[in-house]
Structure formats: structure tokens, C-alpha cells
Design a protein around this motif. Sequence first.
Motif, PDB file in Angstrom:
ATOM      1  N   PRO A   3     -35.088 -16.688 -14.623  1.00 30.67           N
ATOM      2  CA  PRO A   3     -33.817 -17.253 -13.249  1.00 30.67           C
ATOM      3  C   PRO A   3     -32.803 -17.773 -13.602  1.00 30.67           C
ATOM      4  CG  PRO A   3     -36.282 -18.658 -13.002  1.00 30.67           C
ATOM      5  CD  PRO A   3     -36.443 -17.116 -14.559  1.00 30.67           C
ATOM      6  N   PHE A   4     -32.475 -18.635 -12.913  1.00 32.38           N
ATOM      7  CA  PHE A   4     -31.026 -19.391 -13.010  1.00 32.38           C
ATOM      8  C   PHE A   4     -31.630 -20.723 -14.222  1.00 32.38           C
ATOM      9  CE2 PHE A   4     -27.811 -22.809 -13.004  1.00 32.38           C
ATOM     10  CZ  PHE A   4     -27.450 -22.200 -13.661  1.00 32.38           C
ATOM     11  N   GLY A   5     -31.093 -20.962 -15.587  1.00 36.08           N
ATOM     12  CA  GLY A   5     -31.664 -22.260 -16.275  1.00 36.08           C
ATOM     13  C   GLY A   5     -32.895 -21.167 -17.587  1.00 36.08           C
ATOM     14  N   TYR A   6     -32.857 -20.433 -16.916  1.00 35.72           N
ATOM     15  CA  TYR A   6     -33.225 -20.063 -18.571  1.00 35.72           C
ATOM     16  C   TYR A   6     -32.965 -18.256 -18.911  1.00 35.72           C
ATOM     17  CZ  TYR A   6     -37.149 -23.071 -16.882  1.00 35.72           C
ATOM     18  OH  TYR A   6     -38.005 -24.018 -16.199  1.00 35.72           O
ATOM     19  N   ASP A   7     -33.447 -18.198 -20.561  1.00 31.98           N
ATOM     20  CA  ASP A   7     -33.356 -17.248 -20.971  1.00 31.98           C
ATOM     21  C   ASP A   7     -34.702 -16.078 -21.236  1.00 31.98           C
ATOM     22  OD1 ASP A   7     -30.554 -17.159 -20.661  1.00 31.98           O
ATOM     23  OD2 ASP A   7     -30.113 -18.805 -22.577  1.00 31.98           O
ATOM     24  N   ILE A   8     -34.215 -15.025 -21.998  1.00 29.84           N
ATOM     25  CA  ILE A   8     -35.869 -14.766 -22.835  1.00 29.84           C
ATOM     26  C   ILE A   8     -34.487 -14.479 -24.336  1.00 29.84           C
ATOM     27  CG2 ILE A   8     -36.938 -12.285 -23.291  1.00 29.84           C
ATOM     28  CD1 ILE A   8     -35.967 -12.004 -19.902  1.00 29.84           C
ATOM     29  N   VAL A   9     -35.498 -15.072 -24.727  1.00 28.90           N
ATOM     30  CA  VAL A   9     -35.998 -15.518 -26.027  1.00 28.90           C
ATOM     31  C   VAL A   9     -37.702 -15.063 -26.885  1.00 28.90           C
ATOM     32  CG1 VAL A   9     -35.328 -16.558 -28.500  1.00 28.90           C
ATOM     33  CG2 VAL A   9     -34.453 -17.868 -25.692  1.00 28.90           C
ATOM     34  N   ASP A  10     -36.801 -13.908 -27.969  1.00 29.91           N
ATOM     35  CA  ASP A  10     -37.937 -13.054 -28.715  1.00 29.91           C
ATOM     36  C   ASP A  10     -39.337 -13.096 -27.120  1.00 29.91           C
ATOM     37  OD1 ASP A  10     -37.514 -14.153 -30.917  1.00 29.91           O
ATOM     38  OD2 ASP A  10     -37.888 -15.264 -30.690  1.00 29.91           O
ATOM     39  N   ARG A  11     -39.174 -12.432 -26.075  1.00 31.09           N
ATOM     40  CA  ARG A  11     -39.777 -11.709 -24.940  1.00 31.09           C
ATOM     41  C   ARG A  11     -40.304 -13.138 -24.063  1.00 31.09           C
ATOM     42  NH1 ARG A  11     -43.393  -7.255 -27.718  1.00 31.09           N
ATOM     43  NH2 ARG A  11     -41.641  -6.896 -29.628  1.00 31.09           N
ATOM     44  N   LYS A  12     -39.806 -13.470 -24.791  1.00 31.18           N
ATOM     45  CA  LYS A  12     -40.610 -15.670 -23.226  1.00 31.18           C
ATOM     46  C   LYS A  12     -39.485 -15.658 -22.710  1.00 31.18           C
ATOM     47  CE  LYS A  12     -44.393 -15.793 -27.315  1.00 31.18           C
ATOM     48  NZ  LYS A  12     -45.878 -16.042 -26.512  1.00 31.18           N
ATOM     49  N   TYR A  13     -39.432 -16.821 -21.870  1.00 35.09           N
ATOM     50  CA  TYR A  13     -38.784 -17.550 -21.642  1.00 35.09           C
ATOM     51  C   TYR A  13     -38.597 -18.798 -22.451  1.00 35.09           C
ATOM     52  CZ  TYR A  13     -39.776 -14.797 -17.358  1.00 35.09           C
ATOM     53  OH  TYR A  13     -39.463 -13.481 -16.064  1.00 35.09           O
ATOM     54  N   ALA A  14     -36.775 -19.071 -22.292  1.00 32.69           N
ATOM     55  CA  ALA A  14     -36.292 -20.687 -22.698  1.00 32.69           C
ATOM     56  C   ALA A  14     -35.350 -21.077 -22.122  1.00 32.69           C
ATOM     57  CB  ALA A  14     -36.155 -19.636 -24.164  1.00 32.69           C
ATOM     58  N   ILE A  15     -35.421 -22.157 -21.884  1.00 30.49           N
ATOM     59  CA  ILE A  15     -34.659 -23.147 -21.215  1.00 30.49           C
ATOM     60  C   ILE A  15     -33.007 -22.746 -21.646  1.00 30.49           C
ATOM     61  CG2 ILE A  15     -33.809 -25.546 -20.305  1.00 30.49           C
ATOM     62  CD1 ILE A  15     -36.411 -26.278 -21.274  1.00 30.49           C
ATOM     63  N   ASN A  16     -32.207 -22.004 -20.779  1.00 34.53           N
ATOM     64  CA  ASN A  16     -30.385 -22.346 -21.493  1.00 34.53           C
ATOM     65  C   ASN A  16     -30.029 -23.375 -21.845  1.00 34.53           C
ATOM     66  OD1 ASN A  16     -27.854 -21.807 -20.289  1.00 34.53           O
ATOM     67  ND2 ASN A  16     -28.143 -19.132 -20.578  1.00 34.53           N
ATOM     68  N   PRO A  17     -29.494 -23.181 -22.816  1.00 26.24           N
ATOM     69  CA  PRO A  17     -29.079 -24.882 -23.257  1.00 26.24           C
ATOM     70  C   PRO A  17     -28.039 -25.010 -22.192  1.00 26.24           C
ATOM     71  CG  PRO A  17     -28.123 -23.175 -25.086  1.00 26.24           C
ATOM     72  CD  PRO A  17     -29.306 -23.176 -23.637  1.00 26.24           C
ATOM     73  N   LYS A  18     -27.243 -24.761 -21.432  1.00 29.36           N
ATOM     74  CA  LYS A  18     -26.270 -25.018 -20.702  1.00 29.36           C
ATOM     75  C   LYS A  18     -26.420 -25.042 -19.782  1.00 29.36           C
ATOM     76  CE  LYS A  18     -21.534 -22.965 -18.767  1.00 29.36           C
ATOM     77  NZ  LYS A  18     -21.387 -22.097 -18.365  1.00 29.36           N
ATOM     78  N   GLU A  19     -27.318 -24.207 -18.983  1.00 34.07           N
ATOM     79  CA  GLU A  19     -27.390 -23.872 -17.788  1.00 34.07           C
ATOM     80  C   GLU A  19     -28.950 -25.804 -17.236  1.00 34.07           C
ATOM     81  OE1 GLU A  19     -28.814 -20.161 -17.006  1.00 34.07           O
ATOM     82  OE2 GLU A  19     -26.501 -19.536 -16.761  1.00 34.07           O
ATOM     83  N   GLY A  20     -29.754 -25.112 -18.474  1.00 36.59           N
ATOM     84  CA  GLY A  20     -30.677 -26.372 -18.290  1.00 36.59           C
ATOM     85  C   GLY A  20     -30.542 -27.620 -17.399  1.00 36.59           C
ATOM     86  N   PRO A  21     -29.797 -28.437 -17.705  1.00 39.04           N
ATOM     87  CA  PRO A  21     -28.923 -29.949 -16.887  1.00 39.04           C
ATOM     88  C   PRO A  21     -28.392 -29.436 -15.552  1.00 39.04           C
ATOM     89  CG  PRO A  21     -27.824 -29.639 -19.450  1.00 39.04           C
ATOM     90  CD  PRO A  21     -28.681 -28.076 -19.355  1.00 39.04           C
ATOM     91  N   ILE A  22     -27.808 -28.307 -15.323  1.00 34.79           N
ATOM     92  CA  ILE A  22     -27.657 -28.313 -13.917  1.00 34.79           C
ATOM     93  C   ILE A  22     -28.956 -27.895 -12.761  1.00 34.79           C
ATOM     94  CG2 ILE A  22     -26.606 -26.207 -12.288  1.00 34.79           C
ATOM     95  CD1 ILE A  22     -24.364 -25.577 -14.806  1.00 34.79           C
ATOM     96  N   VAL A  23     -30.115 -27.470 -13.310  1.00 32.93           N
ATOM     97  CA  VAL A  23     -31.306 -26.832 -12.693  1.00 32.93           C
ATOM     98  C   VAL A  23     -31.590 -28.457 -13.030  1.00 32.93           C
ATOM     99  CG1 VAL A  23     -33.824 -26.178 -13.171  1.00 32.93           C
ATOM    100  CG2 VAL A  23     -31.824 -24.848 -13.711  1.00 32.93           C
ATOM    101  N   GLN A  24     -31.726 -29.564 -13.732  1.00 33.91           N
ATOM    102  CA  GLN A  24     -31.886 -30.779 -13.582  1.00 33.91           C
ATOM    103  C   GLN A  24     -31.552 -31.210 -12.753  1.00 33.91           C
ATOM    104  OE1 GLN A  24     -32.380 -32.320 -17.824  1.00 33.91           O
ATOM    105  NE2 GLN A  24     -34.198 -31.189 -17.802  1.00 33.91           N
ATOM    106  N   GLU A  25     -29.935 -31.118 -13.008  1.00 33.15           N
ATOM    107  CA  GLU A  25     -29.082 -31.653 -11.451  1.00 33.15           C
ATOM    108  C   GLU A  25     -29.935 -30.986 -10.349  1.00 33.15           C
ATOM    109  OE1 GLU A  25     -26.196 -34.138 -10.175  1.00 33.15           O
ATOM    110  OE2 GLU A  25     -27.645 -34.638 -12.033  1.00 33.15           O
TER     111      GLU A  25
END
Length: 75
Positions: free
Chosen positions: A15-37
Motif C-alpha cells: 500500500p501507499f507508504g510502504y515498499d517491499i524490501v527483502d520480501r517484507k514490507y518496509a516504510i517508504n521514507p518519502k511516503e511514510g510521513p504523508i501517511v502519518q499526515e
Amino acid sequence: MTDKVFKGEAITIPPFGYDIVDRKYAINPKEGPIVQEIYRLYARDGLPMMAIANKLKELGYTNKEGNPIELLLIK
């Protein structure tokens, strides 16, 4: 798919705000703050989803493709 779930691996497009890194969900550093907002505007300020989408557009936030944030992204 069940094996991935038991291993804690991503099984869908993130979903928006996340990426897949090493087959697991990780917070996207650019989108994460937008999700918090988005959560702040909804939970603390009590804005409806359409107002949140409009506010994020005004602030110039974009989705993964670089397009303005729309209501469907927030739902």
C-alpha cells in the motif's frame, strides 16, 4: 502463499507508504510521513477523506507514479 504468510513475507502489492524490501514490507521514507499526515488530519483534526485528499493536493503531495493524491489512495 501460505508459506509467505507464515514467514512474514509480503504477499500483495504494498500500500501507499510502504515498499517491499527483502520480501517484507518496509516504510517508504518519502511516503511514510504523508501517511502519518493523513492519519493526523483524520484522527486529530476530524477531516473527512475528501478534504484530506484536497489538502494533500494543495500541499503538492503525489502518489508513487508522481500524480496528485486522490481520494482512492486515502480510502
